[in-house]
Design an enzyme around this catalytic site. Structure first.
Site, short mmCIF file in Angstrom:
data_model
loop_
_atom_site.label_atom_id
_atom_site.label_comp_id
_atom_site.label_asym_id
_atom_site.label_seq_id
_atom_site.Cartn_x
_atom_site.Cartn_y
_atom_site.Cartn_z
CE LYS A 128 84.85 50.78 51.16
NZ LYS A 128 85.84 49.86 51.75
CG ASP A 139 95.85 66.39 53.19
OD1 ASP A 139 95.14 66.99 52.35
OD2 ASP A 139 96.62 66.97 53.98
NE ARG A 189 94.07 37.22 41.30
CZ ARG A 189 92.79 36.91 41.45
NH1 ARG A 189 92.35 35.70 41.13
NH2 ARG A 189 91.93 37.80 41.91
#
Length: 277
Positions: free
Chosen positions: A70, A82, A158
């Protein structure tokens, strides 16, 4: 018509066999009696750019992009929306007739739309949202919540440094909370989102105290395998409105389908049933 090419689309990732998108698109194409084919493609990174640039010549009108590409496809695209720029990743590529590759990210749209369908009374103005996780999914969630007008987003992860990076990118509306304080952050929140992989099949459980949940709180778990995670089951016991991750997966596919095949599909129960079959 014999001189008209059948539009092709698909999803690219590695691995990609687990993707639900072929079932979603296949169901819509059949239900709407539209010509078209949607295929999964497991592509190694070394071939990614060449494959994407070749697909339009083969009749492809666009592709969805799955992990781990991605972010990578952002450098391949000619045009970037945008919202994809803000998120730093694209899950949808449109192959334009002028030959340019247009990158977009529809995950935020899918996230908000899935909430509105499951919890029609939810409003961004209802109050604070808590987001668990600071990965790619969390970026889409935070971007969409900010755009919708949520007044405050408590972000916990975490690894705190990753959460701090998201705060830098999205501004003062985001406040970072230590992971050990996640349970306290949930207390009084209007919306709680698990944007981690915790609780999914083969992953550790999400061990965040949920006793701060209140009746009417909207609880979203982006994990959809299993569909009813322990988080959602526990939230239901507190009287919360729960939203599973499958809704987001289906809703985010709607804009891509409309762009590629020219008709807007319906996100309905038959679609969910086809995906879960």
């Amino acid at each position: 018509m014999t001189d008209q090419r059948i539009p092709l689309a698909g999803v690219i990732g590695s691995p990609v066999a687990q993707s639900r998108l072929p079932r979603i698109f296949g169901h819509w194409l059949k239900a709407m009696h539209l010509p078209g084919v949607y295929v999964p493609m497991d592509i190694v990174q070394a071939d990614l750019a060449q494959v994407i640039r070749t697909l339009p010549k083969m009749g492809f009108v666009g592709v969805n992009i799955a992990a781990p590409y991605k972010e990578t496809v952002m450098s391949i695209a000619d045009l970037i929306t945008d919202r994809a720029t803000l998120i730093g990743a694209a899950n949808t590529l449109i192959f334009r007739k002028d030959g340019k590759i247009h990158a977009d990210n529809t995950e935020g749209y899918g996230f908000i739309e899935s909430i509105r369908r499951a919890a029609p009374d939810w409003s961004a103005r209802n109050g604070t949202a808590v987001v668990l996780g600071a990965g790619a999914a969390a970026r889409s969630v935070i971007a969409s919540l900010s755009d919708a007008g949520v007044p405050e987003i408590l972000l916990t992860n975490r690894t705190r440094v990753r959460a701090e990076k998201l705060k830098e990118d999205f501004g003062q509306r985001v406040r970072v909370v230590d992971w050990v304080q996640a349970g306290n952050a949930i207390d009084g929140a209007a919306l709680v989102v698990n944007a981690t992989v915790l609780g999914g099949v083969g992953k550790p459980e999400l061990r965040v105290p949920l006793d701060g949940l209140r009746p009417g709180t909207v609880v979203v778990d982006l994990v959809y395998t299993p569909l009813r995670t322990h988080m959602l089951q526990e939230a239901e016991q507190f009287g919360c409105i729960t939203v599973d991750g499958l809704g987001m997966t289906i809703c985010q596919a709607v804009p891509a389908f409309e762009r590629w095949f020219g008709e807007r599909p319906t996100m309905d129960e038959p679609t969910r049933a086809a995906v879960l079959a």
